[in-house]
Write a protein that holds these residues in place. Structure first.
Motif, mmCIF file in Angstrom:
data_model
loop_
_atom_site.group_PDB
_atom_site.id
_atom_site.type_symbol
_atom_site.label_atom_id
_atom_site.label_comp_id
_atom_site.label_asym_id
_atom_site.label_seq_id
_atom_site.Cartn_x
_atom_site.Cartn_y
_atom_site.Cartn_z
ATOM 1 N N ALA A 76 1.033 -1.082 0.111
ATOM 2 C CA ALA A 76 -0.017 0.019 -0.015
ATOM 3 C C ALA A 76 0.878 1.266 0.068
ATOM 4 O O ALA A 76 2.144 0.943 0.403
ATOM 5 C CB ALA A 76 -0.671 0.069 1.233
ATOM 6 N N SER A 77 0.290 2.118 -0.404
ATOM 7 C CA SER A 77 1.177 3.522 -0.386
ATOM 8 C C SER A 77 1.246 4.111 1.025
ATOM 9 O O SER A 77 0.140 4.099 1.865
ATOM 10 C CB SER A 77 0.212 4.570 -1.237
ATOM 11 N N PRO A 78 2.486 4.525 1.342
ATOM 12 C CA PRO A 78 2.472 5.015 2.671
ATOM 13 C C PRO A 78 1.820 6.017 2.928
ATOM 14 O O PRO A 78 1.143 6.209 4.204
ATOM 15 C CB PRO A 78 4.126 5.502 2.629
ATOM 16 N N ARG A 81 -1.543 3.942 3.946
ATOM 17 C CA ARG A 81 -1.600 2.515 4.778
ATOM 18 C C ARG A 81 -2.240 2.625 6.040
ATOM 19 O O ARG A 81 -1.936 3.722 6.810
ATOM 20 C CB ARG A 81 -0.104 2.338 4.772
ATOM 21 N N ARG A 82 -2.821 1.599 6.370
ATOM 22 C CA ARG A 82 -3.532 1.348 7.556
ATOM 23 C C ARG A 82 -2.897 -0.032 8.033
ATOM 24 O O ARG A 82 -2.550 -0.890 7.212
ATOM 25 C CB ARG A 82 -4.828 1.415 7.439
ATOM 26 N N SER A 83 -2.873 -0.219 9.554
ATOM 27 C CA SER A 83 -2.589 -1.373 10.206
ATOM 28 C C SER A 83 -3.241 -2.741 9.586
ATOM 29 O O SER A 83 -4.959 -2.584 9.646
ATOM 30 C CB SER A 83 -2.193 -1.420 11.537
ATOM 31 N N ARG A 84 -3.147 -3.658 9.471
ATOM 32 C CA ARG A 84 -3.782 -4.806 9.027
ATOM 33 C C ARG A 84 -4.321 -5.547 10.168
ATOM 34 O O ARG A 84 -5.440 -6.385 9.987
ATOM 35 C CB ARG A 84 -2.938 -5.861 8.144
ATOM 36 N N LEU A 102 -9.565 -1.863 0.103
ATOM 37 C CA LEU A 102 -8.345 -2.952 0.470
ATOM 38 C C LEU A 102 -7.219 -2.088 0.119
ATOM 39 O O LEU A 102 -6.019 -2.562 0.678
ATOM 40 C CB LEU A 102 -8.791 -4.167 -0.304
ATOM 41 N N ALA A 103 -7.060 -1.140 -0.881
ATOM 42 C CA ALA A 103 -5.671 -0.685 -1.279
ATOM 43 C C ALA A 103 -5.098 0.213 0.030
ATOM 44 O O ALA A 103 -4.023 0.387 -0.211
ATOM 45 C CB ALA A 103 -6.159 0.495 -2.195
ATOM 46 N N VAL A 104 -5.630 0.395 1.095
ATOM 47 C CA VAL A 104 -5.061 1.034 2.246
ATOM 48 C C VAL A 104 -4.259 -0.146 3.265
ATOM 49 O O VAL A 104 -3.612 0.273 4.028
ATOM 50 C CB VAL A 104 -6.005 1.628 3.272
ATOM 51 N N TYR A 105 -4.542 -1.339 2.620
ATOM 52 C CA TYR A 105 -3.678 -2.414 3.192
ATOM 53 C C TYR A 105 -2.660 -3.057 2.525
ATOM 54 O O TYR A 105 -3.003 -3.174 1.141
ATOM 55 C CB TYR A 105 -4.746 -3.714 3.921
#
Length: 249
Positions: A76-78, A81-84, A102-105
């Motif tokens: 994911a792009s920094p 990005r979120r924690s999985r 889901l692109a945040v993971y």
């Protein structure tokens, strides 16, 4: 490499048994299983103190368990990005893949198990796929579902888990759990053995990476039993975190 081992036997009194092996940096802080999240009342799991989420969460009232493994693919792009670690919490609470972008993971594998079966979602950073595990013994690692031909660990452990007595969710003791407990604790293999399930590596920078905990969960007619080992490799370190009410056993 984290590992989830799932035994699926529809029609059995305990149709689903799950072993979860967490591999992580030794200096990443965490706490053992408890109800750590007020926003998810009823969920129990280990707490990752760095990001606030978990690698495995259980809801004894359903019963249901959700487990997360890191995947491979496009990161994911920094910037977004979120924690999985929130994925197992939301999946255990709601029974499926959480909604949203889901692109945040970063890539992941998400396992959701109930007595009716086990579902597995794979996200590689670009594409989402889903599997419903058929009856049998299945091993999931960071590369996804693997067979014994592809991995020496799976080749050694899969037939042994399949042959071991099946843990029973309504067993108030350890009689039916001893076989899976011993195997999930590493079965005595050295950590450097290529077949090892419980691992330890000293890295070039002096840090240590390896297995930090092991979990066993059985889901059946009586409910859910959740056992935990905070000293991987030590088969005597198991404790029972959750068990079905005595009247349901």
């Amino acid at each position: 490499m984290c590992t989830v081992i799932a035994g699926v036997e529809p029609g059995a009194r305990t149709p689903v048994v799950l072993a979860g092996v967490r591999d992580e940096m030794a200096d990443r802080p965490w706490r053992g299983p408890a109800a750590h999240w007020p926003r998810f009342p009823g969920l129990v799991g280990g707490l990752d103190l760095q990001a606030g989420g978990t690698w495995l969460a259980a809801d004894a009232t359903v019963p249901r368990v959700a487990a997360l493994l890191n995947g491979t693919g496009r990161q994911a792009s920094p910037a977004i990005r979120r924690s999985r670690g929130d994925l197992p919490l939301r999946a255990a609470a709601h029974g499926g893949l959480p909604g949203g972008d889901l692109a945040v993971y970063d890539p992941f594998h998400l396992v959701v198990a109930e007595p009716g079966g086990v579902r597995l979602w794979h996200w590689d950073g670009e594409r989402l796929t889903e599997d419903k595990l058929p009856p049998g013994l299945h091993v999931i690692v960071n590369d996804g579902l693997v067979t014994g031909d592809a991995d020496p660990k799976v080749a050694w452990f899969a037939p042994r888990f399949a042959a071991a007595p099946r843990p029973s969710a309504d067993d108030p003791g350890d009689a039916t759990w001893a076989g899976w407990r011993e195997l999930a604790a590493g079965a005595g293999l050295p950590a450097a053995d290529p077949r090892a399930l419980v691992v330890r590596r000293e890295l070039a920078d002096g840090r240590v990476w390896g297995t930090s905990s092991v979990t066993l969960v059985a889901l059946g007619e009586a409910g859910l039993r959740y056992d935990f080992d905070a000293r991987p490799g030590d088969a005597s370190a198991w404790t029972t975190v959750l068990a079905p009410p005595r009247g349901k056993r």
